[in-house]
Structure formats: structure tokens, C-alpha cells
Write an enzyme that holds these catalytic residues in place. Structure first.
Site, PDB file in Angstrom:
ATOM      1  CG  LEU A   7     -35.022  62.605  39.079  1.00  0.00           C
ATOM      2  CD1 LEU A   7     -36.161  61.758  38.570  1.00  0.00           C
ATOM      3  CD2 LEU A   7     -34.887  63.858  38.260  1.00  0.00           C
ATOM      4  CB  CYS A   8     -31.836  58.384  40.972  1.00  0.00           C
ATOM      5  SG  CYS A   8     -32.806  56.889  41.270  1.00  0.00           S
ATOM      6  NE  ARG A   9     -30.342  53.528  35.332  1.00  0.00           N
ATOM      7  CZ  ARG A   9     -31.117  52.492  35.024  1.00  0.00           C
ATOM      8  NH1 ARG A   9     -31.987  52.601  34.043  1.00  0.00           N
ATOM      9  NH2 ARG A   9     -31.043  51.361  35.680  1.00  0.00           N
TER      10      ARG A   9
END
Length: 112
Positions: A70-72
Site C-alpha cells: 500500500l502507498c498513497r
């Protein structure tokens, strides 16, 4: 020509409504981004620290565990999922749309 990805991208709906067995969400955002809000029970390993964490962080000890990166927005986490796949992890995934998509779906975000 770009290399073909060898990991699967999952949607916010798939993760929130149909979690995978033994699933761990690994947040690869920077420390400041993590502090601004993250998913409950996720593990924080910034992308720049991922390679070193493979040898020291317990979440990476089982290469069969379902790891959802997961990231932005989904770009850095796609790189992380590809890296894990290249390192022999059988079940590395990318959360499409990242935490932006998670928040847009009205799902909870924790603050420390």
C-alpha cells in the site's frame, strides 16, 4: 518496452470485504505519510527500507504469506509488489489506488 508485472492488483473492495487468509498490509509510504494516517493493523516499511527489511522484519519470513502493498496512490506499492515477486514471494499484491482509494471508499484510517 516495459516489463510485464507479475503480481496481482487488488481493489479496496476486495481487501476490505474479502480479505485473504494470513493477509498483511504493508504500507510503503514515508514516515510523515504514515503519521498522517494509516490502515489498522498494517505494517509500516518505507519503500527505501524494503530491501533491508526482507532480512530483518518478521512479516517477510514466510514467502507464502499474502502481502498487500500500500502507498498513497498505488505506484510505489506496485514497485514494492514487483520487488517482492522478483525476490520469490508467491503472494505479493498491490492495493490499487492506495490509501487515496481507501479513504474515498469511506473506510477507516487510524491516526497515531
Amino acid at each position: 518496452m516495459a516489463a510485464e508485472k507479475s503480481f496481482r492488483e487488488l481493489s479496496v473492495t476486495e481487501i476490505s470485504e474479502y480479505p485473504l487468509p494470513d493477509m498483511v498490509i504493508v504500507d510503503v509510504r514515508e514516515h510523515e505519510e504514515w503519521d498522517d494516517g494509516h490502515l489498522a493493523n498494517s505494517v509500516h516499511v518505507p519503500l527505501g527500507e524494503l530491501q533491508d527489511a526482507l532480512h530483518s522484519h518478521p512479516v517477510f519470513q514466510d514467502k507464502n504469506r499474502h502481502l498487500v502493498m500500500l502507498c498513497r496512490s498505488g505506484n510505489r506499492s506496485a514497485s514494492a509488489a514487483q520487488f517482492l515477486t522478483d525476490c520469490g514471494f508467491e503472494n505479493a499484491y498491490n492495493l490499487g489506488g492506495g490509501i487515496i482509494a481507501w479513504a474515498a471508499a469511506g473506510l477507516p484510517i487510524e491516526m497515531d
